[in-house]
Design a protein around this motif. Structure first.
Motif, PDB file in Angstrom:
ATOM      1  N   ILE A   1       0.853  -1.182   0.000  1.00  0.00           N
ATOM      2  CA  ILE A   1       0.000   0.000   0.000  1.00  0.00           C
ATOM      3  C   ILE A   1       0.888   1.231   0.000  1.00  0.00           C
ATOM      4  CG2 ILE A   1      -1.885  -1.171   1.207  1.00  0.00           C
ATOM      5  CD1 ILE A   1      -0.978   0.229   3.764  1.00  0.00           C
TER       6      ILE A   1
ATOM      7  N   HIS B   1       0.299   7.141   2.037  1.00  0.00           N
ATOM      8  CA  HIS B   1      -0.882   8.000   2.121  1.00  0.00           C
ATOM      9  C   HIS B   1      -2.142   7.220   2.472  1.00  0.00           C
ATOM     10  CE1 HIS B   1      -0.674   6.505  -2.037  1.00  0.00           C
ATOM     11  NE2 HIS B   1      -1.998   6.534  -1.998  1.00  0.00           N
ATOM     12  N   ASP B   2      -2.086   5.876   2.362  1.00  0.00           N
ATOM     13  CA  ASP B   2      -3.235   5.044   2.708  1.00  0.00           C
ATOM     14  C   ASP B   2      -3.269   4.657   4.185  1.00  0.00           C
ATOM     15  OD1 ASP B   2      -4.247   4.937   0.070  1.00  0.00           O
ATOM     16  OD2 ASP B   2      -2.780   3.377  -0.441  1.00  0.00           O
TER      17      ASP B   2
ATOM     18  N   SER C   1       0.390  -3.969   4.163  1.00  0.00           N
ATOM     19  CA  SER C   1      -0.691  -4.285   5.083  1.00  0.00           C
ATOM     20  C   SER C   1      -0.669  -5.779   5.386  1.00  0.00           C
ATOM     21  CB  SER C   1      -2.039  -3.891   4.468  1.00  0.00           C
ATOM     22  OG  SER C   1      -3.106  -4.285   5.301  1.00  0.00           O
TER      23      SER C   1
END
Length: 399
Positions: free
Chosen positions: A41, A44-45, A119
């Motif tokens: 990811i 910014h996520d 993640s």
């Protein structure tokens, strides 16, 4: 050129302007984690990434870097070495910044340039799980008297672990009985005097529940009558699996799940000493300690052999994770009190482990030493999202 130099340092790239040379970078392959999928990811996520104080995480990361450069004197069970080459490279880039206290913005740039977020999605469960731990501080005595009757035992000489040293907080333990090897004494046998008279007593406590919580946490500070503070660290266990007594209280309908905490466990044990003693004995595991030097202001020691940082150090499953790895945790936790959840969005550093910490998205958050951190730690039993920051580069091994 003055504008280019900080960028090159943060990126960890070689350049004539660097204060010390850094070897050529080799991209690190995408990491793998057993029993979980890793999904790349963007930073910014990550919820709360932009608001976190990465400078605090940077300082904790540097503590792990010292352990990677030189093995500390007190080291616990080892972790998997998968990310070590990349972490060594990132540590070189961190030292090249020239300061242990960069601004939050520079620290954020450092992590974004030197790590790639993944993640962690555990198999079969929608989220990870968090608990808290702390370093107890309790009154004690170097000798037994009318007030202090509960012994803290050092590691017995006849304890024979069945697991190799790097797995010392897992696996069984035995003792020799005649020509045979038999399981080591369990908690009840030890409490009934199986080790008495051997000179293994390090200190004495007032209440059995104090020792019980010490053994769960793996370390403690003992305040002696003369004002000295004795630091005790984990030094092995008797080989029986850890049984969480809080889970037993929930299963038996004695404490509602939503009210479970270490304070509630203590209340149950102290309200009915006989029932409390029987409850503690259902956890047959018994932990032994050793005294270690306590420098002024030093925190509890993690398995990596470094002082832990409240709010930034975590214990992880060392069979899956690497000490020193940054892991971003996003959760809502009862930090201010039992009835309200607060956002917890922090970059943590894996520096410790524990026999009850099992799984790719399972962690113990370290909150510090003493009563207040203990109260916070005891309330944490909550889901959370885990993001591993895997190193982007490792050093070129070629001469």
């Amino acid at each position: 050129m003055r504008c280019l130099r900080p960028v090159l340092i943060v990126l960890g790239l070689s350049a004539p302007l660097l204060p010390a040379p850094i070897s050529a970078a080799v991209p690190v392959p995408a990491p793998a984690l057993a029993n979980a999928s890793l999904r790349p990811i963007g930073f910014h996520d990550l919820p709360g990434w932009g608001e976190d104080d990465q400078a605090a995480a940077f300082r904790t990361f540097l503590v792990s870097c010292r352990a990677l450069a030189r093995t500390p004197d007190e080291v616990g069970p080892t972790s998997v070495p998968a990310l070590v080459p990349g972490l060594i490279r990132a540590c070189a880039a961190a030292r090249a910044l020239g300061t242990p206290t960069p601004t939050a913005r520079v620290a954020r740039l450092f992590f974004e340039a030197n790590f790639r977020p993944y993640s962690i999605v555990p198999e079969g469960t929608p989220a990870g799980f968090l608990t808290g731990y702390y370093e107890p501080e309790v009154d004690g005595s170097p000798v037994r008297d009318a007030d202090f009757t509960v012994p803290i035992y050092g590691r017995p000489a006849d304890l024979i672990p069945t697991a190799p040293p790097q797995d010392s907080n897992r696996g069984g333990a035995q003792r020799r009985q005649g020509d045979a090897l038999v399981p080591y004494y369990d908690r009840a046998e030890i409490e009934d005097g199986a080790l008495a008279g051997r000179g293994l007593e390090i200190a004495w406590l007032r209440h059995p529940v104090d020792l019980f919580f010490m053994q769960i946490q793996g370390s403690a500070r003992i305040r002696l009558p003369d004002g000295r503070v004795l630091r005790l660290n984990y030094d092995g266990h008797n080989g029986y699996p850890y049984v969480p007594v809080g889970r037993l209280l929930i299963q038996r309908g004695l404490v509602p799940r939503e009210e479970m905490s270490m304070d509630r466990i203590r209340q149950f044990i102290e309200a009915d000493p006989a029932a409390g003693r029987a409850l503690m004995r259902e956890n047959r595991s018994f932990v032994f300690f050793k005294a270690v030097p306590l420098a002024h202001g030093a925190g509890a020691l993690g398995a990596q052999g470094v002082p832990l940082t409240p709010g930034r150090s975590i214990a992880v499953d060392r069979a899956l994770h690497t000490y020193g790895a940054p892991i971003f945790i996003a959760a809502d936790l009862p930090l201010a009190g039992p009835d309200a959840l607060s956002p917890f969005r922090h970059l943590m550093i894996a520096q410790d482990t524990g026999s009850a910490i099992v799984g790719p998205a399972r962690a113990d958050l370290f909150f510090g030493a003493g009563t207040e951190p203990g109260a916070v730690a005891g309330r944490i039993r909550h889901p959370g999202a885990f993001t591993l920051l895997a190193p982007r580069f490792q050093a070129d091994a070629a001469p």
